[in-house]
Design a protein around this motif. Structure first.
Motif, PDB file in Angstrom:
ATOM      1  N   ARG A  21     -11.680  -5.957  38.355  1.00  0.00           N
ATOM      2  CA  ARG A  21     -11.313  -6.819  39.564  1.00  0.00           C
ATOM      3  C   ARG A  21     -10.113  -7.268  39.317  1.00  0.00           C
ATOM      4  NH1 ARG A  21     -12.734  -5.722  44.652  1.00  0.00           N
ATOM      5  NH2 ARG A  21     -12.820  -7.864  45.026  1.00  0.00           N
ATOM      6  N   THR A  38      -4.089 -10.404  47.445  1.00  0.00           N
ATOM      7  CA  THR A  38      -5.032  -9.548  47.993  1.00  0.00           C
ATOM      8  C   THR A  38      -5.843  -8.985  46.550  1.00  0.00           C
ATOM      9  OG1 THR A  38      -3.452  -8.639  49.631  1.00  0.00           O
ATOM     10  CG2 THR A  38      -5.276  -6.918  48.949  1.00  0.00           C
ATOM     11  N   THR A  39      -7.189  -8.576  46.875  1.00  0.00           N
ATOM     12  CA  THR A  39      -7.906  -8.297  45.812  1.00  0.00           C
ATOM     13  C   THR A  39      -8.485  -6.913  45.951  1.00  0.00           C
ATOM     14  OG1 THR A  39      -9.866  -9.156  46.944  1.00  0.00           O
ATOM     15  CG2 THR A  39      -8.881 -10.567  45.396  1.00  0.00           C
ATOM     16  N   GLY A  40      -8.614  -6.230  44.588  1.00  0.00           N
ATOM     17  CA  GLY A  40      -9.036  -4.788  44.700  1.00  0.00           C
ATOM     18  C   GLY A  40      -9.886  -4.447  43.475  1.00  0.00           C
ATOM     19  N   THR A  41      -9.967  -3.190  43.205  1.00  0.00           N
ATOM     20  CA  THR A  41     -10.739  -2.768  41.947  1.00  0.00           C
ATOM     21  C   THR A  41     -10.039  -1.409  41.252  1.00  0.00           C
ATOM     22  OG1 THR A  41     -12.855  -3.195  43.017  1.00  0.00           O
ATOM     23  CG2 THR A  41     -13.109  -1.616  41.103  1.00  0.00           C
ATOM     24  N   VAL A  53      -5.128   1.125  42.089  1.00  0.00           N
ATOM     25  CA  VAL A  53      -6.266   0.142  42.528  1.00  0.00           C
ATOM     26  C   VAL A  53      -6.643   0.550  43.728  1.00  0.00           C
ATOM     27  CG1 VAL A  53      -6.581  -2.154  43.516  1.00  0.00           C
ATOM     28  CG2 VAL A  53      -4.985  -1.822  41.355  1.00  0.00           C
ATOM     29  N   LYS A  54      -8.009   0.383  44.124  1.00  0.00           N
ATOM     30  CA  LYS A  54      -8.608   0.830  45.591  1.00  0.00           C
ATOM     31  C   LYS A  54      -8.655  -1.007  46.067  1.00  0.00           C
ATOM     32  CE  LYS A  54     -12.416   2.308  48.416  1.00  0.00           C
ATOM     33  NZ  LYS A  54     -13.760   2.468  48.352  1.00  0.00           N
ATOM     34  N   TRP A  55      -7.788  -1.172  47.018  1.00  0.00           N
ATOM     35  CA  TRP A  55      -7.757  -2.515  47.400  1.00  0.00           C
ATOM     36  C   TRP A  55      -8.967  -2.821  48.467  1.00  0.00           C
ATOM     37  CZ3 TRP A  55      -4.922  -5.591  44.878  1.00  0.00           C
ATOM     38  CH2 TRP A  55      -3.986  -5.206  43.920  1.00  0.00           C
ATOM     39  N   ASP A  56      -9.454  -4.125  48.417  1.00  0.00           N
ATOM     40  CA  ASP A  56     -10.660  -4.548  49.393  1.00  0.00           C
ATOM     41  C   ASP A  56     -10.014  -4.189  50.971  1.00  0.00           C
ATOM     42  OD1 ASP A  56     -11.626  -5.033  47.174  1.00  0.00           O
ATOM     43  OD2 ASP A  56     -11.667  -7.148  47.556  1.00  0.00           O
ATOM     44  N   CYS A  57      -8.601  -4.018  51.328  1.00  0.00           N
ATOM     45  CA  CYS A  57      -8.271  -3.826  52.696  1.00  0.00           C
ATOM     46  C   CYS A  57      -8.328  -2.474  53.029  1.00  0.00           C
ATOM     47  CB  CYS A  57      -6.821  -4.756  52.736  1.00  0.00           C
ATOM     48  SG  CYS A  57      -5.438  -3.962  51.741  1.00  0.00           S
ATOM     49  N   CYS A  60      -4.535   1.832  48.841  1.00  0.00           N
ATOM     50  CA  CYS A  60      -4.864   2.530  47.426  1.00  0.00           C
ATOM     51  C   CYS A  60      -3.624   2.727  46.578  1.00  0.00           C
ATOM     52  CB  CYS A  60      -5.471   3.782  47.455  1.00  0.00           C
ATOM     53  SG  CYS A  60      -4.541   5.097  48.464  1.00  0.00           S
TER      54      CYS A  60
END
Length: 73
Positions: A21, A38-41, A53-57, A60
């Motif tokens: 994360r 902004t957070t993502g995986t 990253v696959k952003w939570d919003c 990509c």
């Protein structure tokens, strides 16, 4: 295009494993709608050091080595 040493690339891949994360610190892209915080995986780190990253919003957009910045959360 930014150049990255094999050693630094290896270190990035060890640090940003798939599933890690992250939080966006800075993105040097005037057209992105991603904002600081902004957070993502992490999905992967490619051969030129881009952290995908696959952003939570739903975005990509990748973190470009030497241009953008993120931190592990």
């Amino acid at each position: 295009m930014n150049r990255i040493s094999k050693e630094h690339l290896s270190n990035l891949r060890k640090k940003f494993l798939p599933g890690t994360r992250v939080e966006l610190v800075r993105m040097n892209d005037p057209y992105t709608k991603l904002e600081e915080g902004t957070t993502g995986t992490v999905v992967m780190v490619d051969d030129i050091g881009t952290i995908h990253v696959k952003w939570d919003c739903g975005s990509c957009l990748g973190i470009v080595y030497g241009e953008d910045s993120c931190t592990i959360i």
